[in-house]
Design a protein around this motif. Structure first.
Motif, PDB file in Angstrom:
ATOM      1  N   GLU A 112      -8.413   4.844  -2.557  1.00  0.00           N
ATOM      2  CA  GLU A 112      -7.302   4.503  -3.448  1.00  0.00           C
ATOM      3  C   GLU A 112      -6.069   5.349  -3.126  1.00  0.00           C
ATOM      4  O   GLU A 112      -4.941   4.846  -3.098  1.00  0.00           O
ATOM      5  CB  GLU A 112      -7.730   4.711  -4.904  1.00  0.00           C
ATOM      6  CG  GLU A 112      -8.802   3.728  -5.351  1.00  0.00           C
ATOM      7  CD  GLU A 112      -9.416   4.086  -6.694  1.00  0.00           C
ATOM      8  OE1 GLU A 112     -10.124   3.230  -7.274  1.00  0.00           O
ATOM      9  OE2 GLU A 112      -9.209   5.226  -7.162  1.00  0.00           O
ATOM     10  N   ALA A 113      -6.276   6.633  -2.885  1.00  0.00           N
ATOM     11  CA  ALA A 113      -5.157   7.522  -2.562  1.00  0.00           C
ATOM     12  C   ALA A 113      -4.541   7.158  -1.216  1.00  0.00           C
ATOM     13  O   ALA A 113      -3.310   7.148  -1.071  1.00  0.00           O
ATOM     14  CB  ALA A 113      -5.635   8.972  -2.549  1.00  0.00           C
ATOM     15  N   LEU A 114      -5.370   6.860  -0.232  1.00  0.00           N
ATOM     16  CA  LEU A 114      -4.841   6.514   1.093  1.00  0.00           C
ATOM     17  C   LEU A 114      -4.021   5.230   1.039  1.00  0.00           C
ATOM     18  O   LEU A 114      -2.967   5.122   1.668  1.00  0.00           O
ATOM     19  CB  LEU A 114      -5.982   6.384   2.106  1.00  0.00           C
ATOM     20  CG  LEU A 114      -6.689   7.686   2.475  1.00  0.00           C
ATOM     21  CD1 LEU A 114      -7.843   7.405   3.437  1.00  0.00           C
ATOM     22  CD2 LEU A 114      -5.723   8.690   3.092  1.00  0.00           C
TER      23      LEU A 114
ATOM     24  N   TYR B 118     -18.275  -1.707   3.619  1.00  0.00           N
ATOM     25  CA  TYR B 118     -17.714  -0.755   2.672  1.00  0.00           C
ATOM     26  C   TYR B 118     -17.204  -1.447   1.407  1.00  0.00           C
ATOM     27  O   TYR B 118     -16.965  -2.642   1.381  1.00  0.00           O
ATOM     28  CB  TYR B 118     -16.551   0.005   3.314  1.00  0.00           C
ATOM     29  CG  TYR B 118     -16.947   0.862   4.486  1.00  0.00           C
ATOM     30  CD1 TYR B 118     -17.557   2.099   4.297  1.00  0.00           C
ATOM     31  CD2 TYR B 118     -16.703   0.439   5.800  1.00  0.00           C
ATOM     32  CE1 TYR B 118     -17.916   2.895   5.378  1.00  0.00           C
ATOM     33  CE2 TYR B 118     -17.054   1.238   6.881  1.00  0.00           C
ATOM     34  CZ  TYR B 118     -17.662   2.453   6.667  1.00  0.00           C
ATOM     35  OH  TYR B 118     -18.009   3.231   7.729  1.00  0.00           O
ATOM     36  N   GLN B 119     -17.012  -0.649   0.383  1.00  0.00           N
ATOM     37  CA  GLN B 119     -16.381  -1.132  -0.844  1.00  0.00           C
ATOM     38  C   GLN B 119     -14.869  -1.021  -0.681  1.00  0.00           C
ATOM     39  O   GLN B 119     -14.369  -0.011  -0.178  1.00  0.00           O
ATOM     40  CB  GLN B 119     -16.836  -0.278  -2.029  1.00  0.00           C
ATOM     41  CG  GLN B 119     -16.230  -0.709  -3.357  1.00  0.00           C
ATOM     42  CD  GLN B 119     -16.732   0.151  -4.506  1.00  0.00           C
ATOM     43  OE1 GLN B 119     -17.542   1.053  -4.304  1.00  0.00           O
ATOM     44  NE2 GLN B 119     -16.257  -0.132  -5.697  1.00  0.00           N
ATOM     45  N   ASP B 120     -14.135  -2.036  -1.094  1.00  0.00           N
ATOM     46  CA  ASP B 120     -12.675  -1.976  -1.032  1.00  0.00           C
ATOM     47  C   ASP B 120     -12.143  -1.477  -2.374  1.00  0.00           C
ATOM     48  O   ASP B 120     -12.811  -1.559  -3.403  1.00  0.00           O
ATOM     49  CB  ASP B 120     -12.103  -3.363  -0.719  1.00  0.00           C
ATOM     50  CG  ASP B 120     -10.638  -3.313  -0.312  1.00  0.00           C
ATOM     51  OD1 ASP B 120     -10.132  -2.201  -0.048  1.00  0.00           O
ATOM     52  OD2 ASP B 120     -10.001  -4.372  -0.250  1.00  0.00           O
ATOM     53  N   ALA B 121     -10.920  -0.970  -2.349  1.00  0.00           N
ATOM     54  CA  ALA B 121     -10.255  -0.559  -3.589  1.00  0.00           C
ATOM     55  C   ALA B 121      -9.671  -1.782  -4.288  1.00  0.00           C
ATOM     56  O   ALA B 121      -9.486  -2.842  -3.682  1.00  0.00           O
ATOM     57  CB  ALA B 121      -9.149   0.442  -3.263  1.00  0.00           C
ATOM     58  N   ASP B 122      -9.357  -1.625  -5.566  1.00  0.00           N
ATOM     59  CA  ASP B 122      -8.711  -2.698  -6.322  1.00  0.00           C
ATOM     60  C   ASP B 122      -7.398  -3.079  -5.632  1.00  0.00           C
ATOM     61  O   ASP B 122      -6.675  -2.206  -5.124  1.00  0.00           O
ATOM     62  CB  ASP B 122      -8.426  -2.205  -7.744  1.00  0.00           C
ATOM     63  CG  ASP B 122      -7.971  -3.323  -8.666  1.00  0.00           C
ATOM     64  OD1 ASP B 122      -6.797  -3.747  -8.535  1.00  0.00           O
ATOM     65  OD2 ASP B 122      -8.765  -3.758  -9.501  1.00  0.00           O
ATOM     66  N   PRO B 123      -7.067  -4.367  -5.586  1.00  0.00           N
ATOM     67  CA  PRO B 123      -5.831  -4.812  -4.912  1.00  0.00           C
ATOM     68  C   PRO B 123      -4.558  -4.146  -5.436  1.00  0.00           C
ATOM     69  O   PRO B 123      -3.555  -4.082  -4.715  1.00  0.00           O
ATOM     70  CB  PRO B 123      -5.802  -6.323  -5.189  1.00  0.00           C
ATOM     71  CG  PRO B 123      -7.240  -6.692  -5.399  1.00  0.00           C
ATOM     72  CD  PRO B 123      -7.869  -5.513  -6.060  1.00  0.00           C
ATOM     73  N   ILE B 124      -4.580  -3.614  -6.656  1.00  0.00           N
ATOM     74  CA  ILE B 124      -3.383  -2.972  -7.193  1.00  0.00           C
ATOM     75  C   ILE B 124      -2.927  -1.816  -6.314  1.00  0.00           C
ATOM     76  O   ILE B 124      -1.730  -1.504  -6.233  1.00  0.00           O
ATOM     77  CB  ILE B 124      -3.628  -2.465  -8.639  1.00  0.00           C
ATOM     78  CG1 ILE B 124      -2.311  -2.073  -9.306  1.00  0.00           C
ATOM     79  CG2 ILE B 124      -4.601  -1.309  -8.668  1.00  0.00           C
ATOM     80  CD1 ILE B 124      -2.450  -1.694 -10.778  1.00  0.00           C
ATOM     81  N   PHE B 125      -3.879  -1.185  -5.601  1.00  0.00           N
ATOM     82  CA  PHE B 125      -3.527  -0.019  -4.794  1.00  0.00           C
ATOM     83  C   PHE B 125      -2.808  -0.392  -3.499  1.00  0.00           C
ATOM     84  O   PHE B 125      -2.328   0.490  -2.786  1.00  0.00           O
ATOM     85  CB  PHE B 125      -4.773   0.822  -4.510  1.00  0.00           C
ATOM     86  CG  PHE B 125      -5.337   1.440  -5.753  1.00  0.00           C
ATOM     87  CD1 PHE B 125      -4.708   2.505  -6.363  1.00  0.00           C
ATOM     88  CD2 PHE B 125      -6.473   0.913  -6.349  1.00  0.00           C
ATOM     89  CE1 PHE B 125      -5.200   3.061  -7.536  1.00  0.00           C
ATOM     90  CE2 PHE B 125      -6.980   1.458  -7.521  1.00  0.00           C
ATOM     91  CZ  PHE B 125      -6.345   2.529  -8.111  1.00  0.00           C
ATOM     92  N   ARG B 126      -2.713  -1.679  -3.228  1.00  0.00           N
ATOM     93  CA  ARG B 126      -1.911  -2.131  -2.073  1.00  0.00           C
ATOM     94  C   ARG B 126      -0.453  -2.369  -2.472  1.00  0.00           C
ATOM     95  O   ARG B 126       0.351  -2.762  -1.642  1.00  0.00           O
ATOM     96  CB  ARG B 126      -2.494  -3.421  -1.500  1.00  0.00           C
ATOM     97  CG  ARG B 126      -3.920  -3.288  -0.988  1.00  0.00           C
ATOM     98  CD  ARG B 126      -4.314  -4.556  -0.245  1.00  0.00           C
ATOM     99  NE  ARG B 126      -5.749  -4.637   0.002  1.00  0.00           N
ATOM    100  CZ  ARG B 126      -6.333  -5.630   0.658  1.00  0.00           C
ATOM    101  NH1 ARG B 126      -5.605  -6.639   1.102  1.00  0.00           N
ATOM    102  NH2 ARG B 126      -7.651  -5.633   0.838  1.00  0.00           N
ATOM    103  N   THR B 127      -0.121  -2.152  -3.730  1.00  0.00           N
ATOM    104  CA  THR B 127       1.225  -2.396  -4.229  1.00  0.00           C
ATOM    105  C   THR B 127       1.875  -1.076  -4.648  1.00  0.00           C
ATOM    106  O   THR B 127       1.222  -0.036  -4.713  1.00  0.00           O
ATOM    107  CB  THR B 127       1.205  -3.344  -5.433  1.00  0.00           C
ATOM    108  OG1 THR B 127       0.540  -2.684  -6.535  1.00  0.00           O
ATOM    109  CG2 THR B 127       0.456  -4.630  -5.102  1.00  0.00           C
ATOM    110  N   SER B 128       3.160  -1.131  -4.945  1.00  0.00           N
ATOM    111  CA  SER B 128       3.881   0.036  -5.451  1.00  0.00           C
ATOM    112  C   SER B 128       4.104  -0.106  -6.946  1.00  0.00           C
ATOM    113  O   SER B 128       4.480  -1.178  -7.414  1.00  0.00           O
ATOM    114  CB  SER B 128       5.235   0.172  -4.745  1.00  0.00           C
ATOM    115  OG  SER B 128       5.054   0.407  -3.360  1.00  0.00           O
TER     116      SER B 128
END
Length: 204
Positions: free
Chosen positions: A128-130, A4-14
């Motif tokens: 990204e939303a998840l 699968y394609q992963d989301a940008d790492p920014i979405f793992r942060t707040s």
């Protein structure tokens, strides 16, 4: 095997609280809202979603913020659709194209991402939303079955009445997957291991 394609790492942060406050001031956003990300073409099913949104009971309907390419011919059609449906006075706010940091903050701020796309290659906004802890309303044809009990709410996106019913039920309190659960399936670390396994497998 599927990688699968992963989301940008920014979405793992707040995002910073100050960014959220800035966005609310910039776009005159008050209270809760739903987000529609990426109005880039007919397959995104926006006209049907707007029809359903207008039918949601007023006490359950939230303002809908819509992002998408502003200068494209379809972007101009989207703006007309929004105005025809009542525009900002009715609770429909066109943001146009937003940068990654703003999108990141919007996911965190939204009560839900509405993504009734009729078909997609993958559906990156869902992931990204998840990652952002935000539940997602999606077309049941897009997959993501693994998360149906964890923040992903499937709907027959070709049926306006089904969309209305799902919109009235979706809630920000929906439990979403942890970052670890998502990384175990979609993360770049996981993808790299799968790729190495493919190239080193004796069955290759």
């Amino acid at each position: 095997r599927i990688i699968y394609q992963d989301a940008d790492p920014i979405f793992r942060t707040s995002p910073a609280d100050t960014l959220g406050e800035q966005i609310r001031r910039q776009y005159r956003i008050q209270g809760k809202f739903w987000l529609f990300s990426g109005a880039s073409g007919p397959r995104k099913n926006l006209p049907r979603l707007l029809e359903a949104w207008k039918k949601v009971s007023p006490e359950k309907r939230l303002p809908l913020l819509i992002t998408g390419p502003e200068k494209s011919s379809y972007g101009k059609k989207v703006r007309r659709m929004i105005e025809d449906a009542g525009g900002e006075r009715a609770g429909l706010i066109w943001l146009g194209e937003v940068d990654l940091e703003t999108l990141h903050a919007l996911y965190h701020m939204a009560d839900a991402l509405l993504y009734p796309s009729l078909y997609e290659g993958f559906g990156l906004p869902v992931l990204e939303a998840l990652y952002s802890g935000t539940p997602v309303l999606i077309s049941g044809t897009l997959g993501f079955e693994k998360w149906y009990d964890k923040g992903v709410v499937p709907v027959d996106a070709s049926d306006v009445d089904a969309l209305v019913s799902s919109l009235e039920k979706i809630s920000a309190s929906e439990k979403t997957p942890s970052h670890k659960e998502l990384i175990d399936v979609y993360g770049a670390e996981t993808n790299l291991k799968k790729l190495v396994d493919i190239y080193t497998s004796e069955d290759r």
